[in-house]
Design a protein around this motif. Sequence first.
Motif, PDB file in Angstrom:
ATOM      1  N   ALA A  23     -50.908 -58.457 -73.909  1.00 46.46           N
ATOM      2  CA  ALA A  23     -52.012 -59.808 -74.112  1.00 46.46           C
ATOM      3  C   ALA A  23     -52.299 -60.352 -72.479  1.00 46.46           C
ATOM      4  CB  ALA A  23     -51.028 -60.630 -74.630  1.00 46.46           C
ATOM      5  N   GLY A  24     -51.537 -59.739 -71.411  1.00 50.35           N
ATOM      6  CA  GLY A  24     -51.976 -60.180 -70.179  1.00 50.35           C
ATOM      7  C   GLY A  24     -51.094 -61.345 -69.742  1.00 50.35           C
ATOM      8  N   VAL A  25     -50.208 -61.512 -70.242  1.00 49.87           N
ATOM      9  CA  VAL A  25     -49.327 -62.673 -70.090  1.00 49.87           C
ATOM     10  C   VAL A  25     -48.491 -62.175 -68.752  1.00 49.87           C
ATOM     11  CG1 VAL A  25     -47.543 -64.163 -70.710  1.00 49.87           C
ATOM     12  CG2 VAL A  25     -49.260 -63.554 -72.257  1.00 49.87           C
ATOM     13  N   LEU A  26     -47.731 -60.939 -68.927  1.00 51.54           N
ATOM     14  CA  LEU A  26     -47.078 -60.223 -67.755  1.00 51.54           C
ATOM     15  C   LEU A  26     -48.109 -59.292 -66.918  1.00 51.54           C
ATOM     16  CD1 LEU A  26     -43.694 -59.919 -69.465  1.00 51.54           C
ATOM     17  CD2 LEU A  26     -44.479 -61.657 -67.861  1.00 51.54           C
ATOM     18  N   ARG A  27     -47.872 -59.219 -65.835  1.00 51.65           N
ATOM     19  CA  ARG A  27     -48.511 -58.078 -65.095  1.00 51.65           C
ATOM     20  C   ARG A  27     -47.476 -57.019 -64.765  1.00 51.65           C
ATOM     21  NH1 ARG A  27     -53.258 -60.575 -63.304  1.00 51.65           N
ATOM     22  NH2 ARG A  27     -53.706 -62.019 -65.063  1.00 51.65           N
TER      23      ARG A  27
ATOM     24  N   VAL B 216     -57.199 -55.950 -67.873  1.00 54.66           N
ATOM     25  CA  VAL B 216     -56.896 -57.435 -68.126  1.00 54.66           C
ATOM     26  C   VAL B 216     -56.662 -58.375 -66.880  1.00 54.66           C
ATOM     27  CG1 VAL B 216     -54.547 -57.082 -68.183  1.00 54.66           C
ATOM     28  CG2 VAL B 216     -55.126 -58.727 -69.717  1.00 54.66           C
ATOM     29  N   ASP B 217     -56.658 -57.802 -65.877  1.00 52.44           N
ATOM     30  CA  ASP B 217     -56.151 -58.668 -64.695  1.00 52.44           C
ATOM     31  C   ASP B 217     -57.731 -59.157 -64.024  1.00 52.44           C
ATOM     32  OD1 ASP B 217     -57.078 -56.131 -63.937  1.00 52.44           O
ATOM     33  OD2 ASP B 217     -55.283 -55.971 -62.333  1.00 52.44           O
ATOM     34  N   THR B 218     -58.678 -58.519 -64.578  1.00 49.48           N
ATOM     35  CA  THR B 218     -60.139 -58.999 -64.266  1.00 49.48           C
ATOM     36  C   THR B 218     -60.677 -59.965 -65.067  1.00 49.48           C
ATOM     37  OG1 THR B 218     -61.277 -57.259 -65.755  1.00 49.48           O
ATOM     38  CG2 THR B 218     -60.418 -56.582 -63.084  1.00 49.48           C
ATOM     39  N   LEU B 219     -60.001 -60.329 -66.391  1.00 50.56           N
ATOM     40  CA  LEU B 219     -60.552 -61.018 -67.086  1.00 50.56           C
ATOM     41  C   LEU B 219     -60.256 -62.635 -67.033  1.00 50.56           C
ATOM     42  CD1 LEU B 219     -59.672 -59.393 -70.606  1.00 50.56           C
ATOM     43  CD2 LEU B 219     -62.051 -59.337 -69.684  1.00 50.56           C
TER      44      LEU B 219
ATOM     45  N   LYS C 217     -45.695 -54.025 -62.757  1.00 50.73           N
ATOM     46  CA  LYS C 217     -45.671 -53.378 -61.289  1.00 50.73           C
ATOM     47  C   LYS C 217     -46.149 -52.491 -60.971  1.00 50.73           C
ATOM     48  CE  LYS C 217     -41.680 -52.312 -58.259  1.00 50.73           C
ATOM     49  NZ  LYS C 217     -40.088 -51.888 -58.187  1.00 50.73           N
ATOM     50  N   GLU C 218     -46.382 -51.438 -61.943  1.00 51.32           N
ATOM     51  CA  GLU C 218     -47.336 -50.128 -61.552  1.00 51.32           C
ATOM     52  C   GLU C 218     -48.164 -50.050 -62.918  1.00 51.32           C
ATOM     53  OE1 GLU C 218     -44.647 -47.137 -60.909  1.00 51.32           O
ATOM     54  OE2 GLU C 218     -43.780 -47.742 -59.118  1.00 51.32           O
ATOM     55  N   GLY C 219     -49.170 -49.181 -62.769  1.00 50.34           N
ATOM     56  CA  GLY C 219     -49.759 -49.057 -64.246  1.00 50.34           C
ATOM     57  C   GLY C 219     -50.961 -50.018 -64.358  1.00 50.34           C
ATOM     58  N   ARG C 220     -51.923 -49.750 -65.487  1.00 51.60           N
ATOM     59  CA  ARG C 220     -52.919 -50.620 -65.839  1.00 51.60           C
ATOM     60  C   ARG C 220     -52.893 -50.741 -67.335  1.00 51.60           C
ATOM     61  NH1 ARG C 220     -58.409 -48.149 -64.640  1.00 51.60           N
ATOM     62  NH2 ARG C 220     -59.149 -50.271 -64.447  1.00 51.60           N
ATOM     63  N   VAL C 221     -53.234 -52.038 -67.687  1.00 49.74           N
ATOM     64  CA  VAL C 221     -53.253 -52.387 -69.124  1.00 49.74           C
ATOM     65  C   VAL C 221     -55.039 -52.856 -69.151  1.00 49.74           C
ATOM     66  CG1 VAL C 221     -52.610 -54.177 -70.944  1.00 49.74           C
ATOM     67  CG2 VAL C 221     -51.111 -53.432 -69.245  1.00 49.74           C
ATOM     68  N   LEU C 222     -55.610 -52.287 -70.160  1.00 52.79           N
ATOM     69  CA  LEU C 222     -56.939 -52.508 -70.434  1.00 52.79           C
ATOM     70  C   LEU C 222     -57.000 -53.303 -71.950  1.00 52.79           C
ATOM     71  CD1 LEU C 222     -57.036 -49.750 -68.945  1.00 52.79           C
ATOM     72  CD2 LEU C 222     -59.254 -49.972 -68.756  1.00 52.79           C
TER      73      LEU C 222
ATOM     74  N   PRO D  95     -53.931 -67.806 -70.537  1.00 47.87           N
ATOM     75  CA  PRO D  95     -53.582 -66.584 -69.882  1.00 47.87           C
ATOM     76  C   PRO D  95     -52.476 -66.672 -68.820  1.00 47.87           C
ATOM     77  CG  PRO D  95     -55.378 -67.623 -68.662  1.00 47.87           C
ATOM     78  CD  PRO D  95     -54.911 -68.482 -69.675  1.00 47.87           C
ATOM     79  N   PRO D  96     -51.701 -65.745 -68.377  1.00 49.39           N
ATOM     80  CA  PRO D  96     -50.595 -65.828 -67.404  1.00 49.39           C
ATOM     81  C   PRO D  96     -50.959 -66.441 -66.048  1.00 49.39           C
ATOM     82  CG  PRO D  96     -51.569 -63.537 -67.301  1.00 49.39           C
ATOM     83  CD  PRO D  96     -52.315 -64.569 -68.327  1.00 49.39           C
ATOM     84  N   ARG D  97     -50.172 -67.087 -65.404  1.00 47.24           N
ATOM     85  CA  ARG D  97     -50.450 -67.825 -64.161  1.00 47.24           C
ATOM     86  C   ARG D  97     -51.145 -66.716 -63.217  1.00 47.24           C
ATOM     87  NH1 ARG D  97     -45.106 -70.140 -63.428  1.00 47.24           N
ATOM     88  NH2 ARG D  97     -44.671 -68.539 -61.874  1.00 47.24           N
ATOM     89  N   GLY D  98     -52.036 -67.249 -62.467  1.00 44.78           N
ATOM     90  CA  GLY D  98     -52.568 -66.507 -61.495  1.00 44.78           C
ATOM     91  C   GLY D  98     -53.822 -65.460 -61.904  1.00 44.78           C
TER      92      GLY D  98
END
Length: 588
Positions: free
Chosen positions: A400-404, A417-420, A406-411, A334-337
């Motif tokens: 893919a959740g590699v980049l986050r 994705v940022d909760t996985l 700046k605004e909005g949501r990805v599911l 996954p992405p860093r962080g």
Amino acid sequence: MTRDGTTVGGVLRAALARRRRHVVRLLLWSFAETAPSFVSGLAVAHALDDGFAVGRPAVGFGWLCILTAAWLAAAIGARQVLLAIAGIVEPFRDDLLTRVVAGTLHRAAATGRGQDTAAVARLNRQVELARDAFAAVIAVVRSFAFSVTGVVLGVWSLMGSVLPLVLLPLLAGLALFVTSLPSMAARQRRAILAEEGTAASLAAMVDGLRDVRACGAEGRVAARVGRAVDEQAGAATGLARLTSVRTLSLAVGGWLPILLVLAATPSLVRDGATAGVVLGTLTYVAQSLTPALGSLVQGIGVNGVRLTVALERILTTGGNTTTLPAGRSPEAGPPRGTPRGTPRGTPRGGAVRMRGVTFAYGLGAEPVVAGLDLEVPDGEHLAVIGPSGIGKSTVAALAAGVLRPKEGRVLIGGVPVDTLGRAALSRTRVLIPQEAYVFRGTLGENLAYLADSPGSIELDAAVAAVGMTDLAARLGGYAAEVDPAALSQGERQLIALTRAYLSPARLVLLDEATCHLDPAAEARAEEAFARRDGTLIVVAHRLTSALRADRILVMDGSRAMSGTHAELMDASPLYRDLMGRWEAPAPA
């Protein structure tokens, strides 16, 4: 404070703490190097008052010999000081290179981006800039501290009442300079960011010249690059204007004391000051204090600000030096962080949903993706097309959740994705970049890395489906050792594709992952993934990939439009233009 919790001050303190022996050596030799700062005024005053002015030239020459000896000691000390500084800053440079290289490799592995112009700038410019600036800051701060101490002690020993005429303007000049440092840092930071933005814009333009020409986008691209150049020019101009503050600080702290001493000379003489005292004080100010203050203002105002800004950029973009374990496939990571705690939910299927997603590379940069709304149902096959550099890979990395964003949501599968966590994300989706990753090990280990101990039947089925049967036989079977350097780019892509095919992830993202295959091999691989249970998103290298998809997403600047081939032929001028240049002319 950087995003990984590391501060610039903490990095610098750690660099000094790890080299205590060199720091002690630096301080000891600094006494010798700055000896003239204490001796010069005293030697001149006594040579005049006790020697030449009273007819004792031998005494006068004796004091001048003492001053000469002090300068000889300073020359020897200067050499040792440089060696001590080198002993501090060279390991510091090595530490920064290690940090940046590890961070760059991690990002390249995670995103599949083979070229990172910002990383190249950090390696070739910012690390060296930080090393040189750190050395300059150490040199000028140390020299200023020892020189001012020598001047204060020397003036005090000559005549204590003269000291306020020297010390008060110095403090005022320092205060003026220190108050300007935040603005200098901000403008220097803006100048560095603007320089990186110009480099990125030019690189994107050069890489996409053919597409720019084909799509008639010369004006738009020229305007974008022009804005980046104008921003860099404005940042450089603003930084140059602020140099006037440094000049004023030097005038107040370095030259005003000379005027005050000269103006107060009649009063000083009435209080018992001799010609030697006045001349010695002026010698201290002109020969030691003013040069030391000038070096400090120049060194901190330029090199100190550059050091701070360069370190902030290095720590922010390359600060996390987490490396991939041996044999770790980047498309699994996954992405860093990424949060490592328990996710709030388990993805249900491989559906992708984006709501109001905006993303830009760097502060102040134009969004590559702006307000994107996209829904890819579970099981759909989506192709992403558009000119080079338009943001196709960015969309894939966001999905893919590699980049986050700046605004909005990805599911993914209905879960943000940022909760996985790392494990959940790697089992939910697999991203295959253009530069496929193959590690040293057996072919079977490479193929089964993302799977749950597949048997030979599963391996054979995946190899046959993707189209790497001949390659597996040529390499010597699943037990054969694989040397990545001995494989062609197309062979590495076949191995990575088979690995993704075997993974349990229901979402597969192919970011030009078949670009080194011939059209027939590409079609076979994509058709295999289309038949595989789950969702498929393909960043298309050839337009034939788009025609195989259920739906197509056309990237046009920061905008995007999706639909079937027929719908886009009616609604998207860019799509018609791209397809018109690819399809054979319709018969008359």
